[in-house]
Design a protein around this motif. Structure first.
Motif, short mmCIF file in Angstrom:
data_model
loop_
_atom_site.label_atom_id
_atom_site.label_comp_id
_atom_site.label_asym_id
_atom_site.label_seq_id
_atom_site.Cartn_x
_atom_site.Cartn_y
_atom_site.Cartn_z
N LEU A 53 30.34 -58.21 -19.56
CA LEU A 53 31.28 -57.17 -19.98
C LEU A 53 32.71 -57.70 -19.91
CD1 LEU A 53 29.73 -54.02 -18.26
CD2 LEU A 53 29.77 -54.56 -20.71
N ASP A 104 35.99 -53.58 -23.91
CA ASP A 104 34.66 -53.21 -24.41
C ASP A 104 34.53 -51.69 -24.37
OD1 ASP A 104 33.79 -55.76 -24.88
OD2 ASP A 104 32.53 -55.92 -23.10
N ILE A 142 32.04 -48.45 -24.42
CA ILE A 142 30.66 -48.11 -24.11
C ILE A 142 30.22 -46.97 -25.03
CG2 ILE A 142 29.07 -47.29 -22.34
CD1 ILE A 142 30.94 -48.58 -20.27
N VAL A 190 27.43 -51.56 -26.20
CA VAL A 190 28.86 -51.85 -26.16
C VAL A 190 29.38 -52.22 -27.54
CG1 VAL A 190 30.57 -53.48 -25.26
CG2 VAL A 190 28.82 -52.55 -23.75
#
Length: 487
Positions: free
Chosen positions: A148, A152, A154, A186
């Motif tokens: 991650l 990013d 979600i 993501v």
């Protein structure tokens, strides 16, 4: 400036772990006779909490709506949910990801903010453009190991869309017990398809300061890395700085890369080691344009050169420190543009246990710049090697000769970073890529098929993370050391 502490938050983001809101910050107010901006904000919060009311005429429309729904809607309704929904609706109209309302139950789950450790994935998150967004994964956390990265977004949690969830609801779904796995979908800038990232939750210790001495051409370089600003960070920093100075360091690198923020009093104390009383460390501006400045007591600078390190995961308190070092201290800042979070929040607790965290101020750099959504720009831009930015590989079926796509491109980037040059990085799986895969498999005792199956992909990602963690390829740190000594 010294004195009382106002309960003001600067981070506006949450740590995804059992500890709940980890990034709450406090700001110092002055000790003068007139009320400071921060004291005014605190007093406003007390008045709200004490039940200061607005006339019924002003809320007549809301009251009528409440009675209409609670008494005449076709089905029975939960009156508390109506009230919570009304408050939530008002906060939502601000279109501010850092202003949030928590009902009593949610607030209770997030009221323990400073545990020595917590269980979760180890990432700071906020709301941006309607998505739960990674500010930064903690160092050596499951989130970092899973790939991650800052910014990013979600899209789904365990297969369920995050659309409509507020930040707190999303965090409650992401965090969980050590050993369990959460599946995140993501969306990443520059990648056309969403990424599937499985993160195994773990216990996340809150150790925030790391130090070392790096030898460089006969020079001793102190490297102080701050991973977040907790309640004890400033004291730990002071102890480790003193220990480095006893070793007669010739220069210092202050590293806040991937640091999502924390308590501002920690930043203020840390900055005081390096910023003189001539310039403010930070400025706070109210909606009326009133400004309050916070100064150091120092009369002179350190007798050694200093450089700061930042990147896209440096947010909030990290940006305050970087901006202070850059503008008030005149020190170089090396790396990449920071996250860009320049507002200040106050948390107001209600009598029923609910809580509103409301943006009340802007924070400005020593020169009066507002970095919100812009970030702090480094004086010397340095990017890490391409393999630092490699995306996780999701294997639904093995990648093999003559295939194309972003997954293949990620494999090629990883192979090149690991020393198995595929000869290209355009996402086409040709014979040279197959040869490079086979060489990697042979070197790691895997079946040398030349295809990238799940076992091979996992090994690639593990080896790449080990290479990054070793620090031997940290171009930003190397550049910072060169800047220290004018190379």
């Amino acid at each position: 400036m010294r004195g009382k502490v106002a309960a003001l938050l600067v981070a506006g983001s949450l740590a995804v772990g059992a500890g709940g809101t980890y990034a709450g910050m406090s700001l110092f107010s002055d000790d003068g006779q007139t009320q400071s901006l921060l004291e005014k904000a605190t007093e406003n919060g007390k008045n709200l909490n004490a039940g200061a009311s607005v006339s019924e005429e002003e809320f007549e429309k809301i009251e009528k709506t409440y009675k209409l729904i609670s008494e005449q809607y076709v089905e029975d309704v939960d009156k508390q949910q109506l009230l919570d929904g009304a408050i939530q609706g008002m906060v939502n109209t601000l279109d501010d990801p850092y202003s949030v309302y928590m009902d009593p139950n949610t607030a209770k789950q997030f009221n323990d903010t400073l545990e020595s450790s917590f269980e979760g994935i180890g990432a700071e998150v906020t709301m941006m453009d309607g998505y739960v967004t990674i500010v930064a994964p903690f160092e050596d956390s499951p989130a970092e190991k899973a790939g991650l990265k800052p910014h990013d977004q979600i899209v789904s949690i365990d297969g369920k869309s995050t659309k409509g969830l507020d930040l707190y609801e999303a965090v409650l779904k992401i965090r969980g017990k050590k050993g369990t796995t959460v599946k995140l979908e993501v969306k990443r800038a520059g990648v056309s398809n969403t990424l599937q990232v499985d993160v195994k939750r773990d216990k996340i210790p809150i150790e925030t300061v790391y130090s070392e001495v790096i030898e460089d051409d006969g020079k001793k370089v102190g490297h102080l890395k701050i991973t977040s600003f907790s309640e004890n960070t400033a004291d730990d920093f002071a102890k480790q700085l003193k220990a480095l100075e006893k070793k007669d360091i010739d220069g210092l690198v202050i590293d806040v890369r991937g640091n999502p923020g924390g308590f501002l009093q920690s930043v203020e104390k840390i900055a005081q080691h390096f910023i003189t009383k001539d310039d403010p460390i930070v400025q706070i501006e109210s909606r009326a344009g009133e400004k309050q400045r916070f100064f150091s007591d120092q009369t002179s600078k350190k007798d050694y050169p200093i450089v700061a390190l930042i990147d896209g995961g440096s947010a909030s308190a990290s940006e305050i420190l970087a901006a202070a070092l850059k503008e008030a201290g005149g020190y170089d800042v090396v790396g990449e543009k920071s996250f860009g979070k320049g507002t200040v929040q106050q948390a107001v607790e209600m009598d029923d246990g609910s809580s509103i965290k409301l943006t009340m101020f802007k924070w400005l750099t020593p020169d009066g710049n507002w970095i919100h959504k812009k970030g702090v720009k480094p004086t010397i831009k340095v990017e890490q090697p391409d393999f630092y930015r490699a995306n996780p590989i999701t294997i639904e079926k093995p990648l093999k000769f003559d295939m194309t796509g972003e997954q293949v491109k990620n494999v090629q980037t990883m192979l090149k970073g690991l020393g198995f040059n595929p000869g290209r990085d355009d996402g086409y799986f040709d014979e040279k890529t197959e040869t490079a895969v086979r060489a990697f498999q042979n070197a790691n005792d895997l079946k040398a098929s030349g295809n990238v199956d799940e076992e091979t992909a996992t090994m690639m990602q593990t080896k790449l993370l080990e290479k990054i963690d070793s620090g031997k390829n940290d171009q930003q740190l190397k550049a910072a050391i060169e800047v220290l000594f004018g190379k």
